[in-house]
Motif scaffolding. Structure first.
Motif, PDB file in Angstrom:
ATOM      1  N   VAL A 232      -2.870  -9.010  18.565  1.00 22.08           N
ATOM      2  CA  VAL A 232      -4.169  -9.673  18.727  1.00 22.08           C
ATOM      3  C   VAL A 232      -4.262 -10.213  20.143  1.00 22.08           C
ATOM      4  O   VAL A 232      -3.242 -10.480  20.783  1.00 22.08           O
ATOM      5  CB  VAL A 232      -4.350 -10.821  17.697  1.00 22.08           C
ATOM      6  N   VAL A 235      -5.596 -16.545  20.308  1.00 22.10           N
ATOM      7  CA  VAL A 235      -5.420 -17.358  19.115  1.00 22.10           C
ATOM      8  C   VAL A 235      -6.654 -17.272  18.203  1.00 22.10           C
ATOM      9  O   VAL A 235      -6.527 -17.203  16.979  1.00 22.10           O
ATOM     10  CB  VAL A 235      -5.126 -18.829  19.502  1.00 22.10           C
ATOM     11  N   ALA A 236      -7.828 -17.226  18.809  1.00 24.34           N
ATOM     12  CA  ALA A 236      -9.052 -17.167  18.016  1.00 24.34           C
ATOM     13  C   ALA A 236      -9.057 -15.914  17.137  1.00 24.34           C
ATOM     14  O   ALA A 236      -9.390 -15.963  15.951  1.00 24.34           O
ATOM     15  CB  ALA A 236     -10.274 -17.173  18.939  1.00 24.34           C
ATOM     16  N   LEU A 238      -6.449 -14.242  16.168  1.00 28.30           N
ATOM     17  CA  LEU A 238      -5.398 -14.383  15.167  1.00 28.30           C
ATOM     18  C   LEU A 238      -5.906 -15.160  13.958  1.00 28.30           C
ATOM     19  O   LEU A 238      -5.739 -14.743  12.808  1.00 28.30           O
ATOM     20  CB  LEU A 238      -4.181 -15.108  15.792  1.00 28.30           C
ATOM     21  N   VAL A 239      -6.552 -16.299  14.225  1.00 28.46           N
ATOM     22  CA  VAL A 239      -7.047 -17.136  13.126  1.00 28.46           C
ATOM     23  C   VAL A 239      -8.098 -16.380  12.321  1.00 28.46           C
ATOM     24  O   VAL A 239      -8.095 -16.418  11.082  1.00 28.46           O
ATOM     25  CB  VAL A 239      -7.615 -18.466  13.681  1.00 28.46           C
ATOM     26  N   LYS A 241      -8.345 -13.116  11.900  1.00 29.86           N
ATOM     27  CA  LYS A 241      -7.683 -12.077  11.100  1.00 29.86           C
ATOM     28  C   LYS A 241      -7.001 -12.699   9.881  1.00 29.86           C
ATOM     29  O   LYS A 241      -7.038 -12.135   8.776  1.00 29.86           O
ATOM     30  CB  LYS A 241      -6.622 -11.347  11.934  1.00 29.86           C
ATOM     31  N   LEU A 242      -6.347 -13.835  10.094  1.00 28.82           N
ATOM     32  CA  LEU A 242      -5.620 -14.461   8.977  1.00 28.82           C
ATOM     33  C   LEU A 242      -6.596 -14.933   7.907  1.00 28.82           C
ATOM     34  O   LEU A 242      -6.299 -14.896   6.718  1.00 28.82           O
ATOM     35  CB  LEU A 242      -4.764 -15.634   9.477  1.00 28.82           C
ATOM     36  N   GLU A 245      -9.117 -11.066   7.183  1.00 28.35           N
ATOM     37  CA  GLU A 245      -8.495  -9.776   6.892  1.00 28.35           C
ATOM     38  C   GLU A 245      -7.319  -9.967   5.927  1.00 28.35           C
ATOM     39  O   GLU A 245      -7.285  -9.405   4.836  1.00 28.35           O
ATOM     40  CB  GLU A 245      -8.026  -9.128   8.187  1.00 28.35           C
ATOM     41  N   ALA A 246      -6.371 -10.806   6.329  1.00 23.36           N
ATOM     42  CA  ALA A 246      -5.190 -11.017   5.478  1.00 23.36           C
ATOM     43  C   ALA A 246      -5.488 -12.024   4.364  1.00 23.36           C
ATOM     44  O   ALA A 246      -4.837 -12.021   3.329  1.00 23.36           O
ATOM     45  CB  ALA A 246      -4.024 -11.503   6.327  1.00 23.36           C
ATOM     46  N   VAL A 248      -4.892 -15.202   4.109  1.00 23.22           N
ATOM     47  CA  VAL A 248      -3.748 -16.049   3.737  1.00 23.22           C
ATOM     48  C   VAL A 248      -3.919 -17.501   4.155  1.00 23.22           C
ATOM     49  O   VAL A 248      -3.093 -18.338   3.821  1.00 23.22           O
ATOM     50  CB  VAL A 248      -2.411 -15.506   4.296  1.00 23.22           C
ATOM     51  N   ILE A 249      -4.972 -17.792   4.920  1.00 23.19           N
ATOM     52  CA  ILE A 249      -5.223 -19.208   5.231  1.00 23.19           C
ATOM     53  C   ILE A 249      -6.685 -19.545   4.916  1.00 23.19           C
ATOM     54  O   ILE A 249      -7.503 -18.661   4.737  1.00 23.19           O
ATOM     55  CB  ILE A 249      -4.899 -19.595   6.698  1.00 23.19           C
TER      56      ILE A 249
END
Lengths: 249, 309
Positions: A232, A235-236, A238-239, A241-242, A245-246, A248-249
């Motif tokens: 990625v 950081v933006a 990454l957050v 995607k998490l 997409e994933a 998980v948060i």
């Protein structure tokens, strides 16, 4: 008092081991072999106890083919006084090793037996506990601190969530964890001296131990591969995607 | 077949690892009895009786078992275990300490850290730091196995109604004594049970910098871990270590910060569902297992991450 230290010859920790093509076993032909890191910590602890004047003699034991004498010599170079090799080319499982060690303990009558908590090949983490069971001794496993007192030893153990201290009647078995000490390097003069230290060779038959394996390895295979994902940009991303997409948060 | 599962508990609570172990026992098949050995552990026995799939709970409630001293509990497990085809315990430090001792008393070669049950006598387990998976068959009359809890989804804690039976055997080997315990106090979840784990490596540079990870962890309800390099460097205590010789974790989200990704570390976390790596070295091996990799200086990226959560 006398200390017995067990040392194992294992594939060096820097080697990445792979299964053979036919899946029958791991391929360890021509790879670098070393003393198991936890066993090295065990030798170091014994040597420190000797330097403190608590221990008078250190006996290093190893089991396996002729080549495991190299690891006994390493222990002797680090400060052990003499070695015992239990020679066999057969497969040795932890229960068999514990039985051979028991036979040696009966002969040598050490007050303390120090072993690594696990070997980095089989990752079993069994031998010390089984030796303690067979000899009826107390066990201080995963030790991060060892203090020998009059007739007993206090062992601080690494447990899930923290530390636990137990007091064991001597003779006792201790298995080492990583933080117990940092092993020294053997100096060249000590390596030379180690070549002249006594090393006795015995075998499971002489010790009266049945080493027949109890388990059979049917197959070895590589673990399921994990695919590398994406990179990625910041950081933006990454957050994002998490979250989306994933999820998980 | 009949299986004896050794409960993990602290005399007050039944620990989750027991539920994963019962799941492994279910994969073997047969009646599942749970042994609760402790002192003042009645509430644990009651909790165990409610677990799905348990036939019977055996309670050995005696001062000799209060601190799970291996010398005493292993003897009890050896005595009771003779009547079972299988004995299983979680591969926690308590299980790893006790189970091989019990196995030796039964003249059995135990099987450590099983990750799959192939048949009642055949199991899969990782060797060489998880670089190789071995399929192992036992020829012993009693199979003794420790269970890698992350490999088995826990059974339900409710729904069962097992009978509770008292065991009167008191095994006190009298060779060991509990002296004391120092448990890390933390409001965060336990590493091995957390849904999210954030770990730091050598790149953290010192222990104080782990505070940055704590802040992220607080926002995510995460546990904080470390690589062996960070532990060896003295940044953080050993009980935070994730890896071959530390804790094995498999959370939904694992965030590796300043960790290069030595095989010993990967062995402890590569079964996590989603892996994030933050490292300034784009060649770091951790990126080869990461679902999301961010090549960045952690001292910029971590505070920014915390702010954006």
């Amino acid at each position: 008092m006398k200390v017995l230290v067990a040392v194992k010859r294992v594939v060096d920790y820097n080697v990445k081991v792979r299964p053979k093509a036919d899946g029958s076993d791991v391929d360890i032909a021509n790879v670098k072999m070393s003393i198991n890191p936890f066993c090295e910590i065990a030798v170091e602890e014994a040597v420190r106890l000797k330097e403190k004047g608590v221990v008078s003699e250190i006996v290093a034991v190893s089991m396996g083919p002729k080549q495991c004498q190299e690891q006994i010599r390493t222990a002797l170079a680090l400060g052990a006084d003499r070695g015992i090799q239990v020679e066999t080319d057969a497969e040795l499982q932890p229960l068999a090793v514990a039985k051979c060690l028991k036979a040696i303990v009966e002969k040598e009558e050490p007050q303390l037996v120090i072993l690594g908590k696990q070997s980095i090949d089989g990752d079993n983490n069994q031998t010390g506990q089984m030796l303690a069971a067979l000899t009826g001794m107390g066990q201080g496993t995963f030790a991060s601190e060892v203090n020998v007192e009059e007739g007993s030893v206090k062992v601080t153990r690494e447990i899930d969530g923290g530390l636990q201290t137990v007091e064991l009647q001597l003779p006792a078995v201790v298995t080492t964890d990583l933080r117990l000490n940092e092993p020294r390097y053997a100096s060249l003069p000590n390596i030379m001296k180690a070549k002249k230290k006594p090393l006795d060779v015995t075998n499971p038959d002489e010790l009266g131990v049945d080493i027949a394996p109890r388990t059979k390895t049917l197959k070895v295979e590589p673990p399921a591969e994990r695919q590398a994902g994406i990179k990625v940009g910041d950081v933006a991303e990454l957050v994002e995607k998490l979250k989306n997409e994933a999820k998980v948060i | 077949m009949s299986i004896l599962v050794i409960a993990e508990h602290d005399n007050a609570e039944l620990k989750g690892a027991t539920l994963n172990t019962i799941a492994a026992a279910k994969a073997v098949g047969g009646d599942i009895d749970v042994l609760v050995a402790g002192s003042g552990c009645g509430a644990v026995a009651e909790a165990a009786a409610k677990v799905e799939g348990v036939s019977k709970v055996l309670v050995a409630d005696n001062a000799a078992y209060e601190h799970q001293l291996a010398e005493n509990v292993a003897k009890l497990v050896g005595d009771l275990g003779k009547n079972y085809s299988h004995i299983m315990a979680p591969a926690t430090t308590t299980g790893k300490n006790m189970l091989p001792r019990a196995a030796a008393l039964l003249d059995v070669q135990p099987i450590s850290d099983i990750i799959a049950v192939e048949s009642p006598d055949t199991f899969k387990r990782p060797i060489y730091a998880g670089n190789v998976i071995a399929t192992v068959q036992s020829s012993d009359a009693i199979k003794v196995a420790s269970v890698r809890t992350t490999a088995f989804d826990p059974v339900a804690a409710e729904g069962g109604s097992a009978a509770v039976e008292t065991v009167d055997i008191v095994d006190d080997a009298a060779v060991s004594k509990f002296v004391g315990e120092e448990l890390a106090e933390s409001d965060r979840p336990e590493l091995t049970a957390a849904r999210v784990v954030i770990s730091g490596g050598r790149g953290m540079q010192n222990g104080e910098n782990f505070e940055m990870l704590n802040k992220v962890a607080d926002k995510l309800g995460a546990a904080v871990g470390a690589s062996r390099a960070a532990v060896d460097a003295g940044f953080v205590p050993n009980d935070m270590q994730v890896g071959q010789t530390g804790k094995i974790v498999a959370p939904d989200l694992y965030i590796a910060v300043g960790i290069s990704g030595a095989i010993q570390h990967l062995a402890g976390m590569k079964d996590s569902k989603v892996i994030v790596a933050i490292n300034k070295d784009e060649e770091a091996p951790i990126f080869s297992v990461a679902d999301y990799g961010l090549v960045a200086d952690l001292f910029d990226a971590v505070p920014e991450l915390e702010a954006k959560l």
